[in-house]
Enzyme design. Structure first.
Site, mmCIF file in Angstrom:
data_model
loop_
_atom_site.group_PDB
_atom_site.id
_atom_site.type_symbol
_atom_site.label_atom_id
_atom_site.label_comp_id
_atom_site.label_asym_id
_atom_site.label_seq_id
_atom_site.Cartn_x
_atom_site.Cartn_y
_atom_site.Cartn_z
ATOM 1 N N ARG A 1 109.323 7.452 80.715
ATOM 2 C CA ARG A 1 109.255 7.874 82.123
ATOM 3 C C ARG A 1 110.491 7.346 82.837
ATOM 4 N NH1 ARG A 1 109.980 3.147 83.294
ATOM 5 N NH2 ARG A 1 109.638 3.648 85.483
ATOM 6 N N GLY A 2 110.602 7.694 84.115
ATOM 7 C CA GLY A 2 111.795 7.332 84.858
ATOM 8 C C GLY A 2 112.721 8.534 84.863
ATOM 9 N N ALA A 3 113.154 8.924 86.067
ATOM 10 C CA ALA A 3 113.916 10.162 86.192
ATOM 11 C C ALA A 3 115.119 10.226 85.245
ATOM 12 C CB ALA A 3 114.332 10.359 87.657
ATOM 13 N N ARG B 1 106.222 17.692 83.829
ATOM 14 C CA ARG B 1 106.065 16.823 84.999
ATOM 15 C C ARG B 1 106.820 17.481 86.149
ATOM 16 N NH1 ARG B 1 106.505 10.702 84.828
ATOM 17 N NH2 ARG B 1 105.090 11.051 86.580
ATOM 18 N N GLN C 1 103.656 -0.107 86.302
ATOM 19 C CA GLN C 1 105.019 -0.125 85.757
ATOM 20 C C GLN C 1 105.774 -1.371 86.216
ATOM 21 O OE1 GLN C 1 103.619 2.496 87.247
ATOM 22 N NE2 GLN C 1 104.098 4.409 86.204
ATOM 23 N N ASP D 1 112.802 9.668 92.147
ATOM 24 C CA ASP D 1 112.540 10.762 91.216
ATOM 25 C C ASP D 1 113.215 12.049 91.667
ATOM 26 O OD1 ASP D 1 110.137 8.793 90.823
ATOM 27 O OD2 ASP D 1 110.358 9.980 88.999
ATOM 28 N N ASN E 1 109.535 9.326 95.260
ATOM 29 C CA ASN E 1 109.511 8.247 94.273
ATOM 30 C C ASN E 1 108.044 7.876 94.077
ATOM 31 O OD1 ASN E 1 110.988 6.407 92.548
ATOM 32 N ND2 ASN E 1 110.463 4.772 93.974
ATOM 33 N N LYS E 2 107.803 6.948 93.181
ATOM 34 C CA LYS E 2 106.449 6.495 92.856
ATOM 35 C C LYS E 2 105.590 6.315 94.106
ATOM 36 C CE LYS E 2 105.286 5.846 89.564
ATOM 37 N NZ LYS E 2 104.706 7.056 88.941
#
Lengths: 339, 339
Positions: free
Chosen positions: A43-45, A86, A191, A232, A241-242
């Site tokens: 994960r993570g852009a 996603r 995370q 993101d 973002n998250k």
């Protein structure tokens, strides 16, 4: 070690296993990679950008093709599949698109494979280079002795290496500055506790874990000098973002603490505004269970969006590989990024 | 069923077992009760008030006393022990003090036991009565169709019965209003997911669970009409409540959403200011583990305060059993509560 790399398939650190154990998995088929993406093993852009590109490479080799047109049609179908995995992170589709475009230029089956892999490897190298640049630019905002509050994981594990928000911290530390990090645990998938704490401890960087809702309290106590988070997707009016990032931005503003976003150019989707971005909703199980432990009644209604949008008004500056972008963003983002 | 009651000892719902199972435990000795308080098997300021009083009753009967002075000296020692168990909640000491004072008036061993138990039972009845009154007053602020966001558990399980913040919701619902609740999970011990969701579902009240950090996002979406929380202690400048309450108050203000505190008079400690209140810090394990599951590296630094302080400036009104108190609090709190 890189978070994701190619070795007879896509090899990646299974981040769902951290901090319990460091385990590598190898995906040989697109469906395995997409499963890894869905369950957030990767994960993570920025890491997803490379994952998207490697997905196209997998599509090239997972079957025996006899005809070029049949292969290309399979790649195009795979691209659509990857993009839908996603919906909020724009980078996944950017990486996949680059590898697809490269592959489609090939005239033979071997050439298509070679071009796709070449492009994917280029994206991976570029990610490391740009994170280093983000770190170099960003470290200028950090003073010796600063404490940085961060949210989620925008570190090495969210990228191929070095990290964005944590890349800024790493660069400042490597320049000899003493920097402390406060990591929010980042519910529901932790995370922050699992990944940010793990990778900072690995590097010997001073980190303290708090619950997400302790962020305002530590700010009021004067324990935070700066906030740095990743992104993101950045659109004309907001940073996606998250989930929780928006909350952190509000409490930072309340306490007069600068709020920075560190992200590469590919995170920008400057044609869009926040209204056009779909926010992924994830399953109720993420809040109802923690491992085997039942945290809530099984039949409870849950609202579990994966992201929120932080208005750019709440953002002090955006740290990119092309420099630090300050407001007004409508003028400065196109100027600095040439988009 | 009451959350805590006397039947040959202190019987209480072990809230650490919810929502998995509804389990009653009986404490026959002070040390068992204090252990239950420490591990949060019983928690919530009003419930702790009764627990403190029952603690004195346990001290009366846990040993065979032959002399009244020896018994009274044991009660006084027990009082100090009870008060030090959880330093932030003022109610624990209020309840214990009332039972102690009643007991000390006794001239014989039997009379001391009778007086202590009588006072403890009176406190329990008073708690239910005042929560009903808080509910009646509070329900006036709720309109049919409102959605209330709440934090932690200020419900039946935090009191003897009915609840404070959730008592307001219950009263409004019992008047025929349709009220929806959004419950924040409330890390690290998830009183929101485990207790608030459980007790609202039991009562058939519509509840949706979110992570704490989703609060700002749901407010921005227009999904929240009012915030109502409980309190552990209210001093001249601040409300002490579960860590995260301060954060919620800031984001409510940002979105122009009224932020209410529902609490009985005993929660007020009006001689003090926030600087004089000790905030309990709890163990790292609460963030590092979730049941058996490891959420963070075992050796990580953790900062885990149990409470934070919300400036009264962020509070729209305080709902008490004596009426709704609006600002200016320095004038209206003493006037309404006669303190």
């Amino acid at each position: 070690m890189r978070t994701i790399f190619w070795k007879d398939g896509v090899v990646l650190i299974d981040q769902t296993k951290l901090p319990e154990k460091l385990e590598l998995i190898t995906c040989k088929h697109v469906v395995e990679l997409l499963d890894a993406i869905k369950r957030l093993a990767v994960r993570g852009a920025p890491a997803l950008e490379v994952a998207g590109a490697y997905g196209i490479v997998l599509a090239c080799i997972e079957k025996e093709f006899t005809r070029v047109d049949e292969m290309k049609s399979h790649l195009i179908k795979t691209f659509d599949l990857i993009v839908s995995t996603r919906p909020t992170a724009v980078n996944l589709s950017i990486g996949a698109k680059r590898a697809l475009d490269a592959a489609l230029k090939g005239g033979s089956i071997d050439e298509i494979i070679r071009l796709a892999l070449q492009e994917a490897e280029k994206i991976a190298r570029e990610d490391i280079d740009r994170n280093r640049k983000i770190g170099e630019y960003g470290s200028k905002i950090l003073e010796d002795g600063d404490t940085v509050l961060t949210y989620c994981n925008a570190g090495r594990l969210a990228t191929v290496d070095w990290g964005t928000a944590l890349g800024v911290v790493r660069s400042a530390v490597s320049e000899g500055k003493k920097i402390r990090v406060i990591a929010c645990e980042t519910r529901p998938l932790n995370q922050g506790s699992r990944l940010t704490c793990w990778e900072l401890i690995q590097d010997g960087i001073d980190v303290t874990l708090i619950t997400d809702s302790t962020a305002a309290h530590v700010m009021k106590q004067g324990m935070v000098d700066k906030v740095i988070v990743g992104a993101d997707r950045i659109v004309r009016d907001s940073v996606f973002n998250k989930i929780g990032t928006y909350m952190i931005s509000i409490v930072a503003k309340e306490h007069g603490i600068p709020f920075y976003v560190a992200a590469p150019k590919t995170t920008f989707d400057w044609k869009k505004t926040s209204k056009e971005v779909i926010i992924e909703e994830r399953s109720a199980e993420e809040l109802v269970y923690c491992g085997e432990k039942l945290l809530a009644p099984k039949n409870v209604n849950v609202y579990n969006p994966a992201f929120d949008s932080t208005p750019l008004d709440n953002v002090t500056a955006i740290i990119t590989e092309h420099g630090i972008i300050e407001p007004p963003y409508d003028v400065n983002v196109p100027k600095v990024l040439r988009i």
